[in-house]
Design a protein around this motif. Structure first.
Motif, mmCIF file in Angstrom:
data_model
loop_
_atom_site.group_PDB
_atom_site.id
_atom_site.type_symbol
_atom_site.label_atom_id
_atom_site.label_comp_id
_atom_site.label_asym_id
_atom_site.label_seq_id
_atom_site.Cartn_x
_atom_site.Cartn_y
_atom_site.Cartn_z
ATOM 1 N N LEU A 20 -62.117 18.799 12.974
ATOM 2 C CA LEU A 20 -61.452 18.203 11.805
ATOM 3 C C LEU A 20 -59.981 17.920 12.095
ATOM 4 O O LEU A 20 -59.456 16.869 11.709
ATOM 5 C CB LEU A 20 -61.584 19.122 10.594
ATOM 6 N N ASP A 21 -59.312 18.844 12.773
ATOM 7 C CA ASP A 21 -57.920 18.609 13.170
ATOM 8 C C ASP A 21 -57.824 17.412 14.102
ATOM 9 O O ASP A 21 -56.946 16.554 13.943
ATOM 10 C CB ASP A 21 -57.331 19.838 13.875
ATOM 11 N N HIS A 22 -58.714 17.352 15.084
ATOM 12 C CA HIS A 22 -58.714 16.226 16.023
ATOM 13 C C HIS A 22 -58.924 14.905 15.284
ATOM 14 O O HIS A 22 -58.290 13.896 15.604
ATOM 15 C CB HIS A 22 -59.787 16.403 17.090
ATOM 16 N N ASP A 23 -59.816 14.901 14.298
ATOM 17 C CA ASP A 23 -60.076 13.708 13.496
ATOM 18 C C ASP A 23 -58.785 13.250 12.815
ATOM 19 O O ASP A 23 -58.404 12.079 12.877
ATOM 20 C CB ASP A 23 -61.160 14.022 12.466
ATOM 21 N N GLN A 24 -58.090 14.178 12.188
ATOM 22 C CA GLN A 24 -56.841 13.853 11.502
ATOM 23 C C GLN A 24 -55.801 13.322 12.490
ATOM 24 O O GLN A 24 -55.122 12.331 12.218
ATOM 25 C CB GLN A 24 -56.291 15.073 10.787
ATOM 26 N N HIS A 25 -55.661 13.980 13.634
ATOM 27 C CA HIS A 25 -54.677 13.547 14.629
ATOM 28 C C HIS A 25 -55.032 12.178 15.204
ATOM 29 O O HIS A 25 -54.141 11.377 15.498
ATOM 30 C CB HIS A 25 -54.533 14.592 15.728
ATOM 31 N N ILE A 99 -56.010 12.380 30.556
ATOM 32 C CA ILE A 99 -54.712 12.913 30.146
ATOM 33 C C ILE A 99 -54.967 14.335 29.670
ATOM 34 O O ILE A 99 -55.797 14.566 28.797
ATOM 35 C CB ILE A 99 -54.097 12.059 29.024
ATOM 36 N N TRP A 100 -54.289 15.293 30.251
ATOM 37 C CA TRP A 100 -54.578 16.713 30.015
ATOM 38 C C TRP A 100 -53.641 17.305 28.964
ATOM 39 O O TRP A 100 -52.425 17.171 29.070
ATOM 40 C CB TRP A 100 -54.454 17.485 31.321
ATOM 41 N N GLU A 109 -48.147 16.982 20.415
ATOM 42 C CA GLU A 109 -48.593 16.839 21.811
ATOM 43 C C GLU A 109 -49.910 16.060 21.877
ATOM 44 O O GLU A 109 -50.069 15.180 22.732
ATOM 45 C CB GLU A 109 -48.785 18.208 22.455
ATOM 46 N N LEU A 110 -50.824 16.394 20.985
ATOM 47 C CA LEU A 110 -52.122 15.719 20.998
ATOM 48 C C LEU A 110 -51.983 14.258 20.581
ATOM 49 O O LEU A 110 -52.547 13.366 21.221
ATOM 50 C CB LEU A 110 -53.120 16.449 20.096
ATOM 51 N N ILE A 111 -51.225 13.994 19.536
ATOM 52 C CA ILE A 111 -51.035 12.616 19.077
ATOM 53 C C ILE A 111 -50.374 11.781 20.165
ATOM 54 O O ILE A 111 -50.770 10.639 20.410
ATOM 55 C CB ILE A 111 -50.233 12.598 17.755
#
Length: 125
Positions: A20-25, A99-100, A109-111
């Motif tokens: 869910l966090d990944h989806d938002q980001h 990309i790591w 960082e993820l975005i």
């Protein structure tokens, strides 16, 4: 016919809250079509007839390592971000080509990594 969907992202994550966090980001990074899979097998099956513009994956899910998915993405010229607690040195050679981002990571960082992957789509090498 398999075509690469613009602004689409495949997310491969077996922890629901992280997914869910990944989806938002991903949405914050500008992706408008999000496909989330919790197993390598289901993602691999989907990739047989679909191609996202970018992917975000973990190295290992409950059904095993995601090496085949990473290799398939590479073969389809899909840039990907790896978000994992594993070390680059301890994984299949297909993963470090992405990309790591090490878990845990900040949303920024993820975005940033997702935007970098998206830029690779806009201007392939």
């Amino acid at each position: 016919m398999d075509t690469k969907a613009a602004n689409s992202i495949l997310i491969l994550e077996d922890e629901p809250l992280i997914a869910l966090d990944h989806d938002q980001h991903a949405e914050e990074a500008g992706f408008t079509q999000v496909m989330i899979f919790s197993t390598c097998a289901s993602a691999h099956e989907w990739l047989q007839t679909h191609t996202p513009s970018v992917a975000l994956l973990d190295v290992r899910l409950r059904d095993g390592p995601c090496s085949e998915v990473a290799t398939l993405l590479r073969n389809k010229d899909v840039p990907f971000v790896v978000c994992s607690g594993s070390s680059k040195e301890d994984v299949d050679p297909a993963f470090p080509q992405g990309i790591w981002v090490s878990k845990p990571c900040t949303p920024a960082e993820l975005i940033t990594a997702l935007k970098q992957a998206k830029e690779k789509v806009a201007s392939p090498a």
